[in-house]
Design an enzyme around this catalytic site. Structure first.
Site, PDB file in Angstrom:
ATOM      1  N   GLU A 157      15.036 -15.335   0.335  1.00 38.50           N
ATOM      2  CA  GLU A 157      15.344 -16.350   1.335  1.00 38.50           C
ATOM      3  C   GLU A 157      14.325 -17.492   1.289  1.00 38.50           C
ATOM      4  O   GLU A 157      14.546 -18.541   1.902  1.00 38.50           O
ATOM      5  CB  GLU A 157      15.331 -15.723   2.728  1.00 38.50           C
ATOM      6  CG  GLU A 157      16.369 -14.622   2.938  1.00 38.50           C
ATOM      7  CD  GLU A 157      16.155 -13.893   4.263  1.00 38.50           C
ATOM      8  OE1 GLU A 157      15.340 -14.384   5.090  1.00 38.50           O
ATOM      9  OE2 GLU A 157      16.788 -12.839   4.462  1.00 38.50           O
TER      10      GLU A 157
ATOM     11  N   ASP B 189       0.833  -1.195   0.000  1.00 36.49           N
ATOM     12  CA  ASP B 189       0.000   0.000   0.000  1.00 36.49           C
ATOM     13  C   ASP B 189       0.875   1.256   0.000  1.00 36.49           C
ATOM     14  O   ASP B 189       1.890   1.319   0.694  1.00 36.49           O
ATOM     15  CB  ASP B 189      -0.881  -0.019   1.249  1.00 36.49           C
ATOM     16  CG  ASP B 189      -1.880   1.116   1.302  1.00 36.49           C
ATOM     17  OD1 ASP B 189      -2.741   1.180   0.413  1.00 36.49           O
ATOM     18  OD2 ASP B 189      -1.800   1.936   2.236  1.00 36.49           O
TER      19      ASP B 189
END
Length: 570
Positions: A274, A207
């Protein structure tokens, strides 16, 4: 040959949880309601869902005021409900994207409450944008910035019974901006990312992705954010409605699209790497120039950015063609796919926008006092625009109810409105409630089947926003399996899109392309796509084999009707 990541060509369905489906009968949509209807979305043919905020929140801005990023608001359920929904979605082959709100928190967030309890200059205050005021006794705000929702972007707090510092809120007073120059803020938000990644989410819609970093010194700015200006206690003057959400660039904004945001996203990119599974970030960035927007999707930053130029083009061939061409060209420079969208929870639904006298306007909500759209005309154009969008290479986002042709609630009574922008502008801005009205599932039931009778006494309450009577015509059970319905058009389009891998295809303008005459035409794989935005029928190429038309009467006698679109092969 390596395959492209899933998000490069995915069709992603936005779920506004409070308005999608209510499982417990309290009038508010919930995660169990989402879970219950995932088969519907899988059968529709979308590849992923994006959930608007469901986090703990006082709901001052429908959940975009987050009090705890790691908790589910009881309105929507709990973490077990989320995990159940996520597991079921993955079992159906649907990826799950969640909203992240990093520009600001709720004023009820523990950090902000701690800031209020500590003095100026404290480490607790430094997590937010607290500043001393100007003038005698600091009675004037630190600068002249205006809130996106209208009024000042600063609120003064009271300390020990006397007026104290001011804090920045680019949105509502209950949404204080975080200080992204503070390393603790950056560390905390990366921890939030990992919390949801560890649970198995596939990505994040970010956002206000262009808004976290502010120019050094917080200088005054004489431009406007193209929303409304004016103080909360004044009658604000409306600005150009066509560019409601987009910051004016003359002069450049000191709080939007600062270069410093890109280091944040490079850091987040490393976090996502990751994890296995092509996790992704999509930017909600209202950035004026396609070249600037493309910087958000460089290889070491985000994976997608909403194409708001396409959304803002309206039903206009020249504007649509320009948006398509410029967006594809800009993204090609950074090797990123383009992400298309026609509507979302912040905009008037496009069937209603396209039904206005000027189908390129972008109103800030519609009320009974405003021009009422031509519902049939708007729907015809919306169906054609859907075929145009879904045939373009790249990714596409759908807003819930779009597949039903759902219009805006354009006569919603002011007594029911909840959007803070409506109140901060004294109603000058109608607000976004009209596009957030709960979905109709079953035409003959109360609330059109939005709520299930799963309460102990078998009763439900009214939906949190009232639905107009016309929603009965758009209910899922009215359209499901009905030839020619908008729902079946979307299902067919998504099936053909997948069969021909259009999302992974390439775009080239077709010989029929003539925007000045109201014609948008392009090739992608084996298909040619033509949209006729003009007022006269358009001759189709001889031998055109129709694959899909926006309406049964769109293509006949070798011609394409006005306000129609068609997919065909030669």
């Amino acid at each position: 040959m390596p395959t492209k990541p899933w998000w490069a060509s995915a069709v992603i369905y936005q779920i506004y949880p409070r308005s999608f489906a209510d499982r417990n009968g309290d009038g508010m949509g919930d995660l169990s309601g989402v879970c219950e209807n995932l088969e519907y979305l899988a059968e529709l043919g979308v590849n992923a869902i994006w959930l608007s905020p469901f986090y703990l929140s006082p709901q001052a801005d429908a959940g975009y005021d987050v009090a705890d990023y790691r908790r589910v608001d009881p309105l929507f359920g709990d973490l077990n409900d989320f995990d159940t929904m996520l597991s079921k979605a993955h079992g159906l082959g649907l990826r799950v994207i969640v909203d992240l709100v990093p520009n600001h928190t709720s004023d009820e967030h523990a950090w902000f409450q701690e800031a209020l309890a500590h003095p100026a200059g404290s480490s607790a205050r430094d997590r937010y944008m607290f500043r001393d005021g100007r003038g005698n006794g600091g009675e004037e705000p630190p600068n002249n910035w205006r809130s996106i929702f209208g009024g000042r972007a600063w609120t003064r707090i009271t300390e020990n019974g006397v007026p104290g510092q001011w804090y920045l809120h680019l949105f509502d007073t209950k949404q204080p901006d975080l200080n992204w120059d503070n390393p603790e803020v950056r560390t905390e938000m990366e921890s939030v990312l990992r919390f949801w990644l560890d649970r198995g989410v596939d990505g994040f819609r970010v956002d206000v992705a262009h808004g976290m970093v502010k120019a050094a010194g917080l200088p005054d700015w004489e431009g406007h954010t193209a929303m409304v200006s004016g103080d909360e206690t004044e009658n604000p003057a409306p600005q150009d409605p066509v560019h409601q959400q987009k910051p004016a660039l003359d002069p450049p904004s000191p709080f939007f699209d600062q270069d410093g945001v890109h280091e944040i996203y490079r850091s987040w990119n490393r976090v996502l790497k990751e994890y296995q599974g092509d996790r992704m970030l999509v930017a909600e960035a209202w950035v004026e120039q396609p070249e600037r927007l493309a910087q958000y999707v460089r290889a070491d930053e985000m994976q997608q950015a909403f194409n708001f130029d396409f959304l803002l083009a309206g039903w206009d061939a020249e504007r649509m063609a320009t948006a398509i061409e410029k967006s594809l060209a800009a993204n090609a420079t950074v090797g990123a796919p383009t992400t298309w969208v026609l509507s979302n929870h912040d905009t008037v639904r496009h069937p209603s926008r396209f039904g206005l006298a000027d189908p390129t306007t972008f109103p800030k909500g519609i009320s009974a006092e405003d021009e009422q759209p031509d519902e049939a005309l708007g729907l015809a154009r919306a169906r054609a625009a859907a075929l145009l969008m879904l045939a373009l290479p790249g990714s596409a986002y759908m807003y819930q109810g779009e597949e039903l042709g759902l219009p805006e609630h354009t006569t919603l009574d002011a007594a029911f409105r909840q959007d803070p922008a409506f109140f901060r502008t004294n109603g000058i801005e109608r607000g976004r409630d009209g596009c957030r009205v709960p979905l109709p599932w079953r035409a003959s039931e109360r609330g059109y089947g939005f709520s299930s009778c799963d309460t102990q006494d078998g009763n439900t309450v009214a939906p949190w926003l009232p639905q107009p009577p016309s929603f009965a015509n758009y209910a899922v059970d009215v359209e499901m399996g009905v030839a020619g319905s908008t729902l079946e058009l979307y299902r067919s389009a998504l099936h053909v899109r997948a069969a021909h891998t259009l999302g992974e295809g390439t775009h080239s303008w077709a010989p029929q392309h003539d925007p000045r005459s109201g014609v948008v035409a392009f090739n992608n794989g084996p298909l040619t796509v033509i949209a006729n935005t003009g007022s006269a029928p358009l001759e189709l190429p001889p031998g055109a084999e129709i694959v899909l038309a926006s309406a049964a009467e769109s293509a006949s006698n070798g011609e394409l009707a006005p306000n129609s679109a068609v997919w065909f092969t030669n």
